[in-house]
Design a protein around this motif. Structure first.
Motif, short mmCIF file in Angstrom:
data_model
loop_
_atom_site.label_atom_id
_atom_site.label_comp_id
_atom_site.label_asym_id
_atom_site.label_seq_id
_atom_site.Cartn_x
_atom_site.Cartn_y
_atom_site.Cartn_z
N GLN A 221 -12.17 118.18 101.08
CA GLN A 221 -11.91 117.91 102.48
C GLN A 221 -12.63 116.64 102.91
OE1 GLN A 221 -13.08 121.26 104.84
NE2 GLN A 221 -11.50 122.61 104.05
N LEU A 222 -12.00 115.91 103.84
CA LEU A 222 -12.65 114.82 104.55
C LEU A 222 -13.12 115.38 105.89
CD1 LEU A 222 -13.42 111.83 104.98
CD2 LEU A 222 -11.12 111.49 105.92
N MET A 223 -14.42 115.25 106.17
CA MET A 223 -15.01 115.87 107.35
C MET A 223 -15.82 114.85 108.14
SD MET A 223 -16.27 119.54 105.82
CE MET A 223 -16.38 120.24 107.47
N TYR A 224 -16.05 115.21 109.41
CA TYR A 224 -16.96 114.46 110.28
C TYR A 224 -18.01 115.43 110.80
CZ TYR A 224 -18.78 112.12 114.46
OH TYR A 224 -19.61 111.57 115.40
N GLU A 225 -19.26 114.97 110.84
CA GLU A 225 -20.30 115.83 111.39
C GLU A 225 -21.43 115.00 111.98
OE1 GLU A 225 -21.66 118.40 108.29
OE2 GLU A 225 -23.03 116.92 107.44
N GLU A 226 -22.13 115.63 112.91
CA GLU A 226 -23.32 115.05 113.51
C GLU A 226 -24.50 115.98 113.25
OE1 GLU A 226 -22.75 114.16 117.62
OE2 GLU A 226 -20.94 112.98 117.29
N LEU A 227 -25.58 115.41 112.72
CA LEU A 227 -26.78 116.17 112.39
C LEU A 227 -27.86 115.86 113.40
CD1 LEU A 227 -26.80 115.55 108.52
CD2 LEU A 227 -25.53 117.27 109.83
N VAL B 118 -31.96 116.82 115.16
CA VAL B 118 -33.23 117.51 115.34
C VAL B 118 -33.27 117.93 116.80
CG1 VAL B 118 -35.73 117.23 115.41
CG2 VAL B 118 -34.44 116.31 113.50
N LEU B 119 -33.72 119.13 117.07
CA LEU B 119 -33.66 119.66 118.44
C LEU B 119 -34.74 119.03 119.31
CD1 LEU B 119 -32.86 123.43 117.78
CD2 LEU B 119 -31.31 121.58 118.44
N SER B 120 -34.54 117.76 119.59
CA SER B 120 -35.40 117.02 120.50
C SER B 120 -34.63 115.82 121.01
CB SER B 120 -36.68 116.56 119.81
OG SER B 120 -37.40 115.67 120.65
N PRO B 121 -34.77 115.46 122.30
CA PRO B 121 -34.08 114.27 122.81
C PRO B 121 -34.64 112.97 122.25
CG PRO B 121 -35.60 115.12 124.46
CD PRO B 121 -35.58 116.12 123.34
N LEU B 122 -35.79 113.03 121.58
CA LEU B 122 -36.41 111.82 121.06
C LEU B 122 -35.81 111.38 119.73
CD1 LEU B 122 -40.17 112.62 121.82
CD2 LEU B 122 -38.51 111.41 123.24
N VAL B 123 -35.07 112.25 119.06
CA VAL B 123 -34.51 111.92 117.75
C VAL B 123 -32.99 111.84 117.88
CG1 VAL B 123 -34.34 112.59 115.33
CG2 VAL B 123 -36.40 113.16 116.64
N PRO B 124 -32.40 110.65 117.72
CA PRO B 124 -30.94 110.53 117.86
C PRO B 124 -30.22 111.26 116.73
CG PRO B 124 -31.88 108.47 117.08
CD PRO B 124 -33.05 109.36 117.43
N ALA B 125 -29.00 111.71 117.03
CA ALA B 125 -28.20 112.42 116.04
C ALA B 125 -27.73 111.46 114.96
CB ALA B 125 -27.01 113.10 116.71
N ARG B 126 -27.53 111.99 113.76
CA ARG B 126 -26.99 111.21 112.65
C ARG B 126 -25.51 111.52 112.51
NH1 ARG B 126 -31.68 111.48 107.90
NH2 ARG B 126 -33.37 110.61 109.18
N GLN B 127 -24.68 110.49 112.60
CA GLN B 127 -23.23 110.66 112.55
C GLN B 127 -22.72 110.13 111.22
OE1 GLN B 127 -21.72 108.54 115.96
NE2 GLN B 127 -23.47 109.13 117.21
N LEU B 128 -21.85 110.90 110.57
CA LEU B 128 -21.33 110.45 109.30
C LEU B 128 -20.03 111.16 108.95
CD1 LEU B 128 -23.38 112.06 106.39
CD2 LEU B 128 -23.78 112.67 108.75
N TYR B 129 -19.19 110.44 108.19
CA TYR B 129 -18.02 111.03 107.55
C TYR B 129 -18.41 111.38 106.12
CZ TYR B 129 -15.05 109.51 111.39
OH TYR B 129 -14.49 109.34 112.62
N LEU B 130 -17.86 112.48 105.62
CA LEU B 130 -18.23 112.89 104.28
C LEU B 130 -17.06 113.59 103.60
CD1 LEU B 130 -18.90 116.26 104.31
CD2 LEU B 130 -20.78 115.41 105.70
N SER C 118 -21.02 110.81 101.38
CA SER C 118 -20.50 109.98 102.47
C SER C 118 -19.23 109.24 102.03
CB SER C 118 -21.54 108.96 102.91
OG SER C 118 -22.51 109.56 103.74
N TYR C 119 -18.33 109.08 103.01
CA TYR C 119 -17.12 108.28 102.80
C TYR C 119 -16.88 107.51 104.09
CZ TYR C 119 -12.39 106.88 101.57
OH TYR C 119 -11.27 106.15 101.28
N ASP C 120 -16.94 106.20 104.00
CA ASP C 120 -16.81 105.36 105.19
C ASP C 120 -15.35 105.07 105.49
OD1 ASP C 120 -19.56 105.24 105.45
OD2 ASP C 120 -19.72 103.47 104.17
N LEU C 121 -14.98 105.25 106.75
CA LEU C 121 -13.64 104.88 107.22
C LEU C 121 -13.73 103.50 107.87
CD1 LEU C 121 -12.43 108.25 108.78
CD2 LEU C 121 -11.73 107.24 106.61
#
Length: 726
Positions: free
Chosen positions: A335-341, A343-355, A373-376
């Protein structure tokens, strides 16, 4: 354990391909065995090896190739059948369109309506019927909750909300004692809502939804090759120990030795070295209360994937299924998927990636799942991110155990380019590998599966109105609490929301607030303000967790309780640790005898949560009786507790080469405080207005800042005057 056909070494003899043609008798015996058992176990392969005079690896490869051939044959047959069916439908469509052209209107005798109008009308009729069914369903639910038919309800009139409802659950109950307490303890709470443009930019432009992409056959072929190579690399990472992996001195988590990794996989040396890129790579193993096939199925469902890892995965979506497996088995799925990872704090930005996510069955009851990872090119997920993340082959090996559980070995391997420096509070926590490493993924998986397993037990204490709740009542309560925790986790780093930052005057911590429109089922309609901050405490995470979940110490930090004690009136265990539980608390507040507090606390090796939400007594009784709790409104607040990571990174040193920018600086060393402690994120969610067009004013920021400031001060005061430095 044999993971795959690849060899762990780099013997020069492997460079030359050796071809062997089987005899007719050997092929006949292999074909006969394949019909009975396409996936022979090791014992069967050894028996065939002795009978046919072939090496076990040759037997294994023959069966793998035969399964691939069978899959290709089935796919060709399916394609032919689908092509014939498609041609048949196309011919029928042409006949129907020709017949429509010759129709005459029976009323006026005029020509028929156009094709587009005809199909548009049918579409509108179908959508109208769906909307009527949805209206009937919502009306019946509302009538059941309110106690009278919807037709008897008065028409809804727009109401101007000029103040903030700090009770967080009093939907029409008047001003509460909590509201009065806050009005007397800080600055003015008058929140006149803005009627002009909203502060900040449009939320839809911050993190747009990932696109639906069209993949050509060439794209799918490239993806298949990338996934196959990633699977081979993951299997070698799993089956190799030292010197590729070095065990940590403190927690036993295995860290990747980058130099040895590049020697084993020399193709990674071709990538130009970027001095801003930091590598995060770790491995961890443990037992999970779920069998391997169930885990594989949940991993390939994006909704269940979020439910398994609500504290890590904030968003996930399957873009396209490249392959659905082989002969009804998930093995071979891609599968080709998208997800955001997160840390439960506003100080750490989410990590966005396709995989790309792929699975391979190693043998009966053993599976390998790889993420890479697979870049579009047509979409850049890092446009608004402070991180550029590339996930090298990562994933897990799952092996069934005799008791129905699984042994899971997890590998996480990322390259991170930091556009901006981490906040100093979370710098050590991230660089130590605890933020996005294998230990956190495995611990979260173990906790989620243990919670699911607890549904099978009937243990539950209960004294609200008397009687022992049924298993249906327990499931309903756990479903309600699960929705509360998921809502809490998604509110800290919202994907569709704009953040404002407010500095709290004389204090050294900052409060971040997000205003978003709430339209999800079971959530209060209107505009919801989510505000949070993170502080450092020189106390162990276990002690902080016990402090928040203990009802006896709740008056010390809950500024909305008027320092009234609470009593636990219902208890559901969700794990073996006594801190993993769901509680219903009753506060001794004379003006709100009908209001209870639903609270879930959970703890594992990666951190802990204490999430709570005021819920009225009739709603709790509905859930206790086993009825659907989906429409019960929830607006949770709570705390996230983790270690600061300083002790871990100090004990590991820099021997593994897993990070190019490790540091041992202590966020409080200049003040003489202890060298390790806890990071605590405080989160409040408040309904600003029931009007969907309401805007956030500067007064609302000042008010919520005052609320969190008072809470933080009381927390620090409870820990005997801890250092106020963050």
């Amino acid at each position: 354990m044999e993971y795959g056909g690849g060899s762990g070494g780099a013997d020069s003899s492997d460079k030359k391909k050796r071809y062997h043609r089987h005899t007719a008798l050997q092929i006949q015996i292999l074909e006969s065995t394949f019909k009975d058992c396409p996936h022979p176990d090791e014992k069967t392969r050894m028996q065939l090896s002795r009978e046919l005079g072939l090496a076990p690896r040759q037997i294994k490869f023959w069966f793998q190739n035969r399964r691939t051939q069978m899959k290709a044959q089935h796919e060709r047959a399916d394609n032919c059948a689908l092509r014939a069916e498609n041609d048949k439908i196309r011919c029928e469509n042409i006949v129907i369109r020709e017949a429509l052209k010759n129709l005459v209107c029976p009323t006026c005798g005029g020509p028929p309506i156009g094709d587009d109008c005809y199909f548009d009308e049918q579409k509108l009729r179908f959508e109208n019927a769906q909307l009527k069914e949805e209206l009937d369903r919502v009306s019946s639910i509302a009538a059941k909750y309110i106690g009278r038919p919807m037709l008897q309800l008065p028409p809804v009139q727009p109401v101007h909300m000029s103040s903030l409802d700090l009770s967080m659950a009093s939907y029409g109950g008047g001003t509460s004692s909590r509201m009065m307490m806050m009005m007397n303890s800080g600055p003015s709470l008058d929140l006149d809502l803005l009627t002009g443009p909203a502060i900040g930019a449009s939320s839809s432009m911050i993190n747009p939804d990932p696109p639906f992409v069209h993949l050509s056959d060439m794209d799918k072929s490239v993806m298949t090759d990338i996934a196959r190579n990633a699977m081979d690399e993951l299997i070698r990472l799993l089956q190799t120990d030292e010197p590729l992996w070095t065990k940590g001195l403190k927690d036993g988590m295995e860290i990747l030795n980058i130099d040895n990794y590049k020697r084993l996989f020399p193709r990674h040396n071709d990538t130009p070295k970027n001095p801003n890129v930091r590598t995060e790579a770790s491995k961890a193993s443990g037992v999970v209360m779920m069998n391997s096939l169930q885990l594989v199925d949940m991993f390939f469902d994006s909704i269940k994937w979020i439910e398994l890892f609500p504290t890590i995965v904030s968003r996930a979506r399957t873009i396209e299924v490249i392959s659905s497996g082989l002969l009804g088995s998930p093995s071979g799925s891609l599968q080709l998927m998208y997800e955001e990872l997160q840390v439960l704090s506003p100080l750490v930005p989410a990590r966005q990636l396709y995989l790309l996510r792929s699975v391979q069955q190693i043998e009966q009851g053993s599976w390998a799942v790889v993420n890479v990872s697979y870049d579009l090119p047509q979409y850049n997920p890092y446009a608004q991110s402070r991180f550029k993340v590339h996930r090298l082959p990562s994933g897990c090996f799952i092996q069934d155990m005799p008791n129905g559980y699984s042994k899971v070995t997890w590998v996480e391997h990322m390259e991170v380019e930091e556009v901006a420096l981490n906040d100093r509070l979370y710098r050590d926590f991230i660089h130590s590998g605890l933020a996005f490493g294998a230990k956190r993924w495995l611990a979260s998986l173990q906790r989620a599966c243990e919670r699911t397993s607890s549904l099978m037990t009937t243990t539950m204490s209960h004294d609200i109105g008397g009687g022992i709740p049924s298993p249906e009542g327990k499931r309903s309560m756990m479903k309600l609490s699960k929705r509360m925790v998921n809502n809490f986790c998604s509110s800290i780093n919202p994907s569709n929301g704009h953040q404002w930052t407010s500095h709290s005057g004389m204090n050294e911590f900052e409060v971040r607030a997000t205003l978003h429109k709430s339209t999800d089922p079971g959530q209060p309609n209107g505009m919801v303000l989510s505000a949070s901050t993170t502080i450092w405490l020189p106390v162990t995470p276990q002690n902080v967790f016990d402090f928040f979940r203990d009802g006896r110490t709740r008056p010390q930090w809950d500024v909305l309780s008027n320092q009234n004690p609470v009593q636990e009136v219902a208890h559901i265990s969700t794990g073996t640790h006594p801190g993993n539980c769901i509680s219903v608390l009753r506060a001794y507040t004379p003006s709100q005898n009908n209001m209870l507090i639903l609270q879930e606390s959970c703890i594992d090796a990666s951190g802990s949560l204490v999430v709570y939400c005021p819920v009225d007594l009739p709603a709790i009784n509905i859930a206790m009786n086993g009825e659907d709790p989906s429409y019960i409104p929830l607006l949770p607040s709570g705390f996230v507790i983790t270690t600061d990571g300083h002790n871990e990174i100090k004990s590991e040193g820099n021997t593994s080469g897993a990070s190019t920018s490790k540091t041992t600086s202590d966020p409080t060393s200049e003040h003489g405080a202890p060298s390790t402690g806890s990071l605590v994120t405080v989160v409040f969610q408040i309904q600003v207005s029931s009007l969907p067009s309401a805007k956030m004013s500067p007064e609302s920021l000042a008010t919520v800042n005052n609320l969190i400031t008072n809470t933080v001060h009381q927390i620090k005061a409870s820990f005997n005057g801890c250092s106020t430095s963050t």
